[in-house]
Design an enzyme around this catalytic site. Structure first.
Site, short mmCIF file in Angstrom:
data_model
loop_
_atom_site.label_atom_id
_atom_site.label_comp_id
_atom_site.label_asym_id
_atom_site.label_seq_id
_atom_site.Cartn_x
_atom_site.Cartn_y
_atom_site.Cartn_z
CG HIS A 99 -4.44 -23.68 44.00
ND1 HIS A 99 -5.69 -23.46 44.55
CD2 HIS A 99 -3.80 -22.47 44.02
CE1 HIS A 99 -5.79 -22.18 44.90
NE2 HIS A 99 -4.66 -21.56 44.60
CG HIS A 121 -6.20 -17.85 45.59
ND1 HIS A 121 -4.98 -17.26 45.90
CD2 HIS A 121 -6.75 -17.10 44.61
CE1 HIS A 121 -4.80 -16.20 45.10
NE2 HIS A 121 -5.86 -16.08 44.32
ZN LIG Z 1 -3.36 -17.88 47.13
#
Ligand SMILES: [Zn+2]
Length: 346
Positions: free
Chosen positions: A131, A169
């Site tokens: 991320h 994600h």
């Molecule tokens: Zn994740």
């Protein structure tokens, strides 16, 4: 089935990763790494694999993907001891060393693979990295290890690097870093909608990188059949066409049915099958631990990947997705400006 020698498998780890700890209970906790270590030990044997303590990343490795201003800001924050960069993302006294070594471990793994010292690698890293963008920490991530590794491979002469991100994600940081770079194919399979809110099926990269980001955005409840369908129809054909010199996998295990943070329903075998199908492409491949917050799922799924590294193969689940999943995969295929041409035979 040919069993490969485990000394051709590089295992990157470091005790400092255990000392990245929040002051209050947090899903991204040190026990995760113990579970992943146990899984790899079960698969490879107690002394299996070629062990490497992760070295510190050099500044030159980090600045290929992170801005100098961000690295300076991060350095100042981490020097302050412990705290948070946002509601989700904490740091402790050992975090500076942990993120530097996690990034350095990726660089070292790429170096070993490209020099032929190993055929594959598993990196037992904390905190996760996918991320983190060029100039922002978020989602438990401070430095983007897989991106640092990909950039070091390119700097070392690799022509094309593929990053497959099967964390539940979207790997927003990784995609943003290589969004305009056709030398990096970024393929993500993730739950949609879900944090961080990026990675729509029609987000295909920008500029020269258009067509080199592939986002398979799956509805909650999707199971291994959806991943298998996406692997057969998009991920594997796209990788074959790209012909990478190196494959880096952002291997999160939070799409597992046991995981508390998301609603995909993968089982353990699907992870082993996905890993095997990537390894069968015959390209040096490194698996970077990203998310995965159920300890049992993490241990078992890492073991499944470990068995795939040793040459064990299990088939991808039967290609029978539900209509809603088939539609989701079809949307990704339709948005891809590269696949779909007359010569698209997979
Ligand atoms: Zn994740």
């Amino acid at each position: 089935m040919i069993k490969l020698k485990s000394d051709r498998i590089l295992v990157v780890d470091d005790p400092c990763f255990d000392r990245h700890v929040d002051v209050r209970p947090h899903p991204e906790r040190p026990e995760r790494l113990d579970a992943a270590r146990d899984g790899l030990r079960v698969a490879l044997g107690p002394r299996g694999g070629q062990r490497l303590d992760a070295p510190w990343a050099a500044e030159e490795d980090l600045v290929r993907v992170h801005s100098a201003a961000y690295l300076q800001r991060l350095e100042e924050a981490l020097a302050s001891g412990a705290g948070r960069v946002d509601a989700d993302t904490y740091f402790s006294a050992a975090t500076r060393e942990a993120v530097r070594r996690a990034a350095g471990g990726g660089v070292a793994a790429v170096d070993a693979l490209t020099r032929g010292k190993a055929d594959s690698a598993f990196l037992l890293l904390r905190p996760p990295g996918h991320h983190a963008t060029a100039d922002q920490a978020m989602g438990f991530c401070l430095l983007n290890h897989v991106a640092v590794a990909a950039a070091s491979a390119l700097a070392g002469g690799a022509a094309r690097v593929a990053i497959v991100d099967w964390d539940v994600h979207h790997g927003n940081g990784t995609q943003a870093i290589f969004d305009r770079d056709p030398r990096v194919l970024f393929v993500s399979l993730h739950q949609w909608p879900l944090y961080p809110g990026t990675g729509r099926w029609d987000d295909v990269g920008r500029g020269d990188g258009r067509g080199f980001s592939v986002n398979v955005a799956l509805p909650p409840g999707s199971d291994g059949a959806a991943h298998a369908h996406a692997f057969r129809t998009i991920v594997l054909p796209r990788l074959r066409r790209f012909a990478p010199d190196l494959i880096l996998v952002s291997a999160g295990f939070d799409a597992h049915q046991r995981d508390p943070l998301a609603q995909l329903e993968l089982d353990t075998d699907t992870y082993g099958a996905m890993a095997g199908s990537l390894l069968d492409l015959g390209v040096p491949t490194a698996f970077f631990l990203e998310g995965g917050y159920d300890l049992v799922a993490l241990e078992e799924s890492v073991a499944a990947v470990g068995r795939a590294l040793l040459g064990e193969r299990i088939a991808l689940p039967e290609d029978r997705p539900r209509d809603i999943e088939r539609d989701a995969v079809a949307r990704t295929a339709a948005a891809d400006p590269i696949v779909g041409g007359p010569d698209d035979g997979g």
